[in-house]
Motif scaffolding. Sequence first.
Motif, PDB file in Angstrom:
ATOM      1  N   LEU A  56     -16.591  -7.429  35.176  1.00  0.00           N
ATOM      2  CA  LEU A  56     -17.513  -6.681  35.815  1.00  0.00           C
ATOM      3  C   LEU A  56     -17.912  -7.063  37.369  1.00  0.00           C
ATOM      4  O   LEU A  56     -17.373  -8.077  37.689  1.00  0.00           O
ATOM      5  N   ASP A  57     -18.899  -6.241  37.862  1.00  0.00           N
ATOM      6  CA  ASP A  57     -19.041  -6.340  39.417  1.00  0.00           C
ATOM      7  C   ASP A  57     -20.319  -7.346  39.468  1.00  0.00           C
ATOM      8  O   ASP A  57     -20.527  -7.999  40.353  1.00  0.00           O
ATOM      9  N   GLU A 102     -12.945  -6.604  26.411  1.00  0.00           N
ATOM     10  CA  GLU A 102     -13.928  -7.683  26.509  1.00  0.00           C
ATOM     11  C   GLU A 102     -14.534  -7.529  28.026  1.00  0.00           C
ATOM     12  O   GLU A 102     -13.923  -7.396  29.063  1.00  0.00           O
ATOM     13  N   MET A 103     -15.859  -7.354  27.962  1.00  0.00           N
ATOM     14  CA  MET A 103     -16.604  -7.261  29.202  1.00  0.00           C
ATOM     15  C   MET A 103     -17.046  -8.717  29.510  1.00  0.00           C
ATOM     16  O   MET A 103     -17.597  -9.457  28.923  1.00  0.00           O
ATOM     17  N   ILE A 104     -16.611  -8.986  30.788  1.00  0.00           N
ATOM     18  CA  ILE A 104     -16.824 -10.450  31.531  1.00  0.00           C
ATOM     19  C   ILE A 104     -17.672 -10.320  32.579  1.00  0.00           C
ATOM     20  O   ILE A 104     -17.477  -9.708  33.788  1.00  0.00           O
ATOM     21  N   ALA A 131      -8.001 -10.838  35.220  1.00  0.00           N
ATOM     22  CA  ALA A 131      -8.446  -9.773  34.363  1.00  0.00           C
ATOM     23  C   ALA A 131      -7.641  -8.468  34.665  1.00  0.00           C
ATOM     24  O   ALA A 131      -6.550  -8.476  35.364  1.00  0.00           O
ATOM     25  N   ASP A 132      -7.691  -7.592  33.651  1.00  0.00           N
ATOM     26  CA  ASP A 132      -6.750  -6.361  33.685  1.00  0.00           C
ATOM     27  C   ASP A 132      -7.383  -5.221  34.479  1.00  0.00           C
ATOM     28  O   ASP A 132      -6.742  -4.658  34.998  1.00  0.00           O
ATOM     29  N   ILE A 133      -8.720  -5.152  34.421  1.00  0.00           N
ATOM     30  CA  ILE A 133      -9.557  -4.237  35.179  1.00  0.00           C
ATOM     31  C   ILE A 133     -10.817  -4.762  35.731  1.00  0.00           C
ATOM     32  O   ILE A 133     -11.304  -5.814  34.924  1.00  0.00           O
TER      33      ILE A 133
END
Length: 311
Positions: A27-28, A55-57, A74-76
């Motif tokens: 996340l930003d 997975e939201m990080i 990360a992937d995205i």
Amino acid sequence: MKKIVLMLALLLATAPALAAERVRLLLDWFVNPNHAAIFAAKESGAFARQGLDVEMIAPADSASVPLLLAAGKADIAVSYQPQLYTLVDKAVPVIRIGTLIDQPLNTLTTLKSSNIHQLADFEGKTLGYAIPGFEDVAIQTMLKSAGVDTSKVRLINLNMDAASALLSHKIDGAMTIYRNYELLELKQQGAETLTFKPEEHGVPAYDELILLANAATAAKDARIAKFLHGLNEGVSYLRAQPEKVWKAFIQTYPELNTPLNHQAWQATLPLFARDAGKFDAARYQDFARYMLDNRLISEIAPASRYSLPSQ
């Protein structure tokens, strides 16, 4: 024979879960209502139906997000369109793959008690911002559109404390006042505000939140199209069941269960892109030209360097 049939049934039932591909989404910022559509895609099973385990990080340092993505951590990643141009200009190997919020959220805001009625009234005043290299330039663009001599305006970096700086009258106006959060926060505290939108005063329209991937691998990563399809489904589910998703959201993140976050949740619902994978090359190149004209980048890259084609 019955045992064999039962075992086959169990294997078939668990196959999708076993085959789920992990996606590390950086996340930003800390989790907040701007991420509601992503959460809805997880909560509704939209990502799972695409065969993804997302997975939201939340990052420890938001400034490091693009670099972590480029390094394969990360992937995205969630980022911002204006930031994309500076990353490309610095040869950071990231590329836009989709859009989360497809319009600006920022505003230049003042308190009505400041006796400011139009942009021209900011001449001789003090204005704050939090993101140097874009917000300060955007303020100057807006003021110039109203004929203001920007040399007579004092700009100061607020480090993300715009609302309190306004309320304490340390500044006369601030750029880091978002339509779906800080404006609500100011109203909650009894302040009456006057806002000016960048895209209505000389700054080209842009996407507030975008999705990035590693430029070296994005074109061949089949997970990206699946992620965007799942996200689109999540947006539809969120808009159909906003309170249901909100309840699941605050159950997962109880520290966010506040009246302000609930209002921000509702205000953000209509802002999510309906088609996350849609890419308007002309719009992106127009903004690149704005960045170049204001010496924020050294050259305009081809559109293919800024984004993958529409997914």
